[in-house]
Design a protein around this motif. Sequence first.
Motif, mmCIF file in Angstrom:
data_model
loop_
_atom_site.group_PDB
_atom_site.id
_atom_site.type_symbol
_atom_site.label_atom_id
_atom_site.label_comp_id
_atom_site.label_asym_id
_atom_site.label_seq_id
_atom_site.Cartn_x
_atom_site.Cartn_y
_atom_site.Cartn_z
ATOM 1 N N THR A 1 36.214 35.818 48.721
ATOM 2 C CA THR A 1 36.712 37.076 48.184
ATOM 3 C C THR A 1 37.792 37.606 49.112
ATOM 4 O O THR A 1 37.718 37.455 50.329
ATOM 5 N N SER A 2 38.780 38.208 48.532
ATOM 6 C CA SER A 2 39.916 38.717 49.303
ATOM 7 C C SER A 2 39.569 40.095 49.885
ATOM 8 O O SER A 2 40.154 41.113 49.524
ATOM 9 N N THR A 3 38.574 40.085 50.776
ATOM 10 C CA THR A 3 38.063 41.294 51.419
ATOM 11 C C THR A 3 37.864 41.005 52.900
ATOM 12 O O THR A 3 37.812 39.835 53.310
ATOM 13 N N HIS B 1 46.712 39.937 49.143
ATOM 14 C CA HIS B 1 45.672 40.346 48.188
ATOM 15 C C HIS B 1 46.260 40.727 46.832
ATOM 16 O O HIS B 1 47.206 41.496 46.744
ATOM 17 N N PRO C 1 44.441 42.142 43.321
ATOM 18 C CA PRO C 1 43.126 42.562 42.807
ATOM 19 C C PRO C 1 42.519 41.535 41.847
ATOM 20 O O PRO C 1 43.199 41.024 40.951
ATOM 21 N N GLY C 2 41.256 41.213 42.092
ATOM 22 C CA GLY C 2 40.541 40.273 41.239
ATOM 23 C C GLY C 2 40.768 38.811 41.559
ATOM 24 O O GLY C 2 40.210 37.936 40.905
ATOM 25 N N ARG C 3 41.575 38.521 42.564
ATOM 26 C CA ARG C 3 41.848 37.122 42.928
ATOM 27 C C ARG C 3 41.354 36.831 44.339
ATOM 28 O O ARG C 3 41.457 37.665 45.233
ATOM 29 N N ARG D 1 49.533 35.952 45.989
ATOM 30 C CA ARG D 1 50.631 36.919 45.970
ATOM 31 C C ARG D 1 51.941 36.182 46.227
ATOM 32 O O ARG D 1 52.184 35.676 47.316
#
Length: 139
Positions: free
Chosen positions: A15-17, A63, A65-67, A88
Motif C-alpha cells: 500500500t502506498s502509505t 502516490h 490514490p487507490g494505487r 505517478r
Amino acid sequence: MKSEISTREFSMRFTSTPRGARLARRLVSHRLDEWGHPYDGPANQTVTLIAAELVSNAVRHGHVPGRDFRLRLTADPDALWLEVTDTRTERLPELRVPCGESGRGLMLVEALADKWGVTPRQPGKTVWAGVRPSPATGR
C-alpha cells in the motif's frame, strides 16, 4: 551434484502509505538475511537504507490514490538489485541540491549505490539501484 541458484527474487505490492513503506523496508532486510547477507552486514544495511529512501519517495512523491507501489529485490552472482515502481507519471525523480530539510534521499542513493536510475513506464516509473557486495566485506 547439487545445482546452485544463481538468481533470487522477491517481488511484492505494498500500500502506498507509511505503513506499506515500513513493511517493504523490513521485508527487504529480512529477505537479504535469508539470502546470506546478515542483518548487521554492510550489504544488508546498504540495500535496506536504499530501499527506505526509494519506498519513502514512492509514498511521498509517487502516490496516486487507490494505487499501490511495487518493490522487486533481485540477487544475482554480481549484484543486489532493487526496483521500486509507482504509478505517478508526471513526477520523475531527479538528483538536485537539497533545500531545507528535504531533498537528500536521492543524494544518499547516489552515494550508496554502485548504479541507479529511473525507467519511465505507463503508468508511472521504476526507480532502480544496484549494489555489488564485496567478497571481503559483504558490501
